[in-house]
Design a protein around this motif. Sequence first.
Motif, short mmCIF file in Angstrom:
data_model
loop_
_atom_site.label_atom_id
_atom_site.label_comp_id
_atom_site.label_asym_id
_atom_site.label_seq_id
_atom_site.Cartn_x
_atom_site.Cartn_y
_atom_site.Cartn_z
N ALA A 41 0.91 -1.40 0.24
CA ALA A 41 0.10 0.09 0.03
C ALA A 41 0.88 1.14 -0.03
CB ALA A 41 -1.00 0.11 1.28
N GLY A 42 2.06 1.19 0.71
CA GLY A 42 3.13 2.21 0.58
C GLY A 42 3.73 2.62 -0.69
N HIS A 43 3.88 1.29 -1.36
CA HIS A 43 4.22 1.47 -2.75
C HIS A 43 3.12 2.07 -3.61
CE1 HIS A 43 8.10 -0.11 -2.72
NE2 HIS A 43 7.70 -1.26 -2.15
N TYR A 44 1.88 1.70 -3.39
CA TYR A 44 1.07 2.33 -4.23
C TYR A 44 0.92 4.02 -3.86
CZ TYR A 44 -1.12 -2.21 -5.69
OH TYR A 44 -1.35 -3.26 -6.05
N ILE A 45 0.88 4.40 -2.75
CA ILE A 45 0.83 5.81 -2.42
C ILE A 45 2.29 6.54 -3.21
CG2 ILE A 45 1.25 7.53 -0.74
CD1 ILE A 45 -0.33 5.75 1.21
N LEU A 46 3.63 5.57 -3.20
CA LEU A 46 4.55 6.47 -4.04
C LEU A 46 4.21 6.55 -5.45
CD1 LEU A 46 7.85 4.70 -2.67
CD2 LEU A 46 7.16 7.20 -2.53
N LEU A 47 3.20 5.47 -6.00
CA LEU A 47 3.12 5.77 -7.31
C LEU A 47 1.94 6.50 -7.57
CD1 LEU A 47 3.18 2.12 -8.13
CD2 LEU A 47 4.71 3.63 -8.99
N ASN A 48 1.39 7.36 -6.53
CA ASN A 48 0.43 8.33 -6.87
C ASN A 48 -1.02 7.75 -6.94
OD1 ASN A 48 2.36 10.42 -6.93
ND2 ASN A 48 2.51 10.58 -9.21
N ALA A 49 -1.04 6.44 -6.44
CA ALA A 49 -2.34 6.04 -6.40
C ALA A 49 -3.05 5.75 -5.07
CB ALA A 49 -2.26 4.61 -7.02
N GLN A 50 -3.61 6.98 -4.56
CA GLN A 50 -3.89 6.99 -3.38
C GLN A 50 -5.03 6.28 -2.81
OE1 GLN A 50 -3.06 9.92 -5.13
NE2 GLN A 50 -1.53 11.00 -4.23
N PHE A 51 -6.12 6.41 -3.95
CA PHE A 51 -7.30 5.67 -3.70
C PHE A 51 -7.02 3.99 -3.78
CE2 PHE A 51 -11.47 4.07 -5.49
CZ PHE A 51 -12.11 4.38 -4.50
N ALA A 124 -3.80 10.74 -12.32
CA ALA A 124 -4.21 9.55 -12.98
C ALA A 124 -4.83 8.91 -11.60
CB ALA A 124 -3.35 8.68 -13.77
N GLY A 125 -4.17 8.80 -10.72
CA GLY A 125 -4.71 8.01 -9.42
C GLY A 125 -5.82 8.69 -8.46
N LEU A 126 -6.05 9.72 -8.73
CA LEU A 126 -7.08 10.67 -8.07
C LEU A 126 -8.29 10.08 -8.11
CD1 LEU A 126 -5.48 14.19 -7.85
CD2 LEU A 126 -5.09 12.30 -6.36
N ILE A 127 -9.08 10.23 -6.94
CA ILE A 127 -10.29 9.54 -6.88
C ILE A 127 -11.35 10.15 -7.90
CG2 ILE A 127 -11.32 10.89 -5.05
CD1 ILE A 127 -12.55 8.58 -3.92
N LYS A 128 -11.27 11.40 -8.42
CA LYS A 128 -12.09 11.99 -9.29
C LYS A 128 -12.00 11.54 -10.72
CE LYS A 128 -12.83 16.59 -11.36
NZ LYS A 128 -12.42 17.74 -11.47
N ASN A 129 -10.56 11.30 -11.12
CA ASN A 129 -10.22 10.94 -12.32
C ASN A 129 -10.80 9.48 -12.58
OD1 ASN A 129 -9.13 10.65 -14.86
ND2 ASN A 129 -7.27 11.41 -14.26
N LEU A 130 -10.08 8.59 -11.41
CA LEU A 130 -10.65 7.33 -11.54
C LEU A 130 -12.13 6.95 -11.54
CD1 LEU A 130 -8.35 5.48 -9.13
CD2 LEU A 130 -8.38 5.15 -11.32
N GLY A 131 -12.93 7.73 -10.80
CA GLY A 131 -14.38 7.54 -10.75
C GLY A 131 -14.77 7.78 -12.13
N PHE B 74 -8.21 -2.67 -9.57
CA PHE B 74 -9.54 -2.54 -9.01
C PHE B 74 -10.20 -3.87 -9.13
CE2 PHE B 74 -10.01 1.99 -8.95
CZ PHE B 74 -9.35 2.17 -7.39
N PHE B 75 -10.36 -4.36 -10.65
CA PHE B 75 -11.10 -5.66 -10.92
C PHE B 75 -10.56 -6.71 -10.27
CE2 PHE B 75 -13.20 -2.72 -14.17
CZ PHE B 75 -14.43 -2.88 -13.55
#
Lengths: 165, 111
Positions: A41-51, A124-131, B74-75
Amino acid sequence: MTLYIFYFLSFLAVLSAFMVVYSKNPVHSVLYLIVTFFAIAGHYILLNAQFLAAVHVIVYAGAIMVLFLYVIMMLNLNQETEPHKSNYLKLAATVAGGIFMIVLIGSLKGVEKIENLNAANQSAGLIKNLGQVLYRDYMLPFEMASILFLAAMVGAVMLGKNELK
Amino acid sequence: MVQDTMAQTLHGIPINAYLMLSAVLFSIGVLGVLYRRNIIVIFMCIELMLNAVNLLLAAFGAYRGDSNGQIFVFFIMAVAAAEVAVGLAILVMIYRNTKNTDIDELSRLKW
């Protein structure tokens, strides 16, 4: 600075992954696996994928690992009840796993640098864009996932219930 | 300011580092499947392999600045959650019938 964070998280993930394999008690394996998931999960945060990091912690560390712990408690495996493989088989497994790792790393070693980093699109990893992507482009797979969950739930209940003889 | 640090984060770490990390994690998962006899631990190692692949997918998606990679993660997570639920139900069923969690007890599935 971020490079050190990357190395620390990688070290933590690899070390606790090893401990998952080599700890004798299954409960300890589950706890080390949770540590691994937090590192990822920490790696995901490093990759700008917070959500993605949040979902990863909630789904894996929260739901799936609790499921594992429940099953271990239900089967009463919280002690060392496991018959171990012979040393010969363990050595063979270690050698095979190590050779697999060497082959994988060796084949990935010569991979070229990925070109054209789209650095402008940091959101790209922000929740608005992803949604927006999820509900516009991937609407049908999203709905199908709910059907999959329904089927999985029915299947788990069917398998888990006692035989009514 | 925030955008700057984000860009440095992505640029400071080469994609090869994520490739190596995912390869190592996947190999540890394979090692665990080969090494252990307990079905639950084998199952956990399968989850570990799945996460290694997920991490690589997210890494490539982030380096390309593309959201689709994260949607796929996600999927994959959704499918993994369903798989764990059904798999653990099967595992409990096996335990009820054989009274242990040794993978070698299931060798009769070969026939």
